[in-house]
Design a protein around this motif. Structure first.
Motif: not given
Length: 323
Positions: A250-256, A274-283
């Motif tokens: 997930l995080l790699a797809r978002e540029g991490g 903050e963005r990591i928390v947002e992405l993990l929570s949404a998924s």
């Protein structure tokens, strides 16, 4: 402090200075243009891979090796020019360099007598290093930790403003390591210049103010420990999750850029916490910890010396996913 100082070198002008030092043994260039300074009131860690030139540098400072070029100075003077060496610089290079038949107390008494020091000073340093009970035993029966303590006692005997210690925690138990850590910090607060060579980064992280890193005889870094740790930590985020693979993808797809530290522990660069928390929570990817990554001194050291190691194995590469 004990009585009037007999040495010409005082706390105020105590320093260790290496300038453009070069030393060759046959075809081997052990030290190659090395320069650094240890200021009064600091504990400076002196580190580098095996064969980096640490021992040669310390031996040059103590007049045991003669540099081909450059200077190795104690308080602005070469060792041979010191009026009363034991009172100006204390050194521990080899804890095993003791006559096995000589008692610990007699070893220190001989050193004290050679420099005109009062015999009461022997009892003071034996108490300081916790060797009062073993002082009448012969050195041949000492453990490595006991020899280390006696070597440190000898280094402190003249109450010197400069200390050079090579691997002082070798052979010490956890209590002894805590003791030497506290002792060095205390001695630095008195204004002494202290150079400590060690392979135990965890001990230097808790003890040293400054770090000099060398490799293949050359300077790699000369920096405050706090600055080195901050630089090594960078903008990485520490993430603990039980769904490692899902989080990494997930995080790699978002540029991490995601690297595995442990079974459930990752570090992420390129995405703020903050963005990591947002992405993990949404998924709906479970996580237990998200925060700024703080590099250890060992981690920072390994990164600095990666290209300066003479003898190395090939470790398994950690999993890493990048976009």
């Amino acid at each position: 402090m004990w009585g009037a100082p007999l040495a010409s070198l005082t706390m105020s002008d105590a320093s260790i200075e290496v300038r453009d030092l070069r030393k060759r043994f046959g075809r081997t260039l052990a030290v190659d243009g090395l320069s650094f300074t240890v200021e009064p009131g600091t504990v400076t860690g002196f580190v580098g891979p095996n064969g980096a030139g640490k021992s040669t540098t310390m031996r040059s400072l103590l007049g045991l090796d003669t540099p081909d070029e450059g200077r190795a100075l104690i308080g602005g003077r070469p060792y041979h020019a010191l009026r009363t060496p034991l009172l100006e610089v204390g050194a521990l290079l080899d804890a095993a360099a003791l006559h096995p038949a000589r008692r610990g107390r007699d070893h220190l008494r001989w050193l004290a007598h050679s420099h005109g020091l009062p015999m009461r000073r022997v009892d003071e340093v034996l108490e300081q290093v916790g060797m009062e009970q073993a002082a009448r035993r012969r050195a041949g029966g000492y453990s490595l930790g006991m020899r280390q303590r006696l070597g440190i006692a000898a280094a402190l005997l003249g109450d010197p403003p400069v200390l050079l210690l090579d691997e002082p925690v070798n052979g010490l138990d956890p209590e002894g390591i805590q003791w030497i850590r506290t002792l060095l910090r205390h001695l630095a607060t008195e204004g002494r210049a202290i150079l400590v060579s060690s392979h135990l980064m965890s001990e230097l992280e808790d003890t040293a103010d400054h770090l000099v890193v060398i490799g293949r005889g050359r300077l790699i870094a000369d920096t405050a420990v706090a600055d080195l740790l901050a630089a090594a930590s960078g903008d990485r985020v520490r993430l603990r999750t039980s769904s490692r693979t899902e989080a990494m993808e997930l995080l790699a797809r978002e540029g991490g850029t995601v690297a595995v530290v442990d079974r459930d522990l990752l570090t992420v660069t390129g995405l703020p916490a903050e963005r990591i928390v947002e992405l993990l929570s949404a998924s709906r990817v479970p996580f237990a910890e998200v925060g700024a990554h703080r590099a250890s001194l060992e981690e920072a050291y390994m990164e600095l010396t990666r290209d300066a190691v003479e003898f190395t194995s090939t470790p398994a590469e950690p999993d890493e996913v990048t976009r």
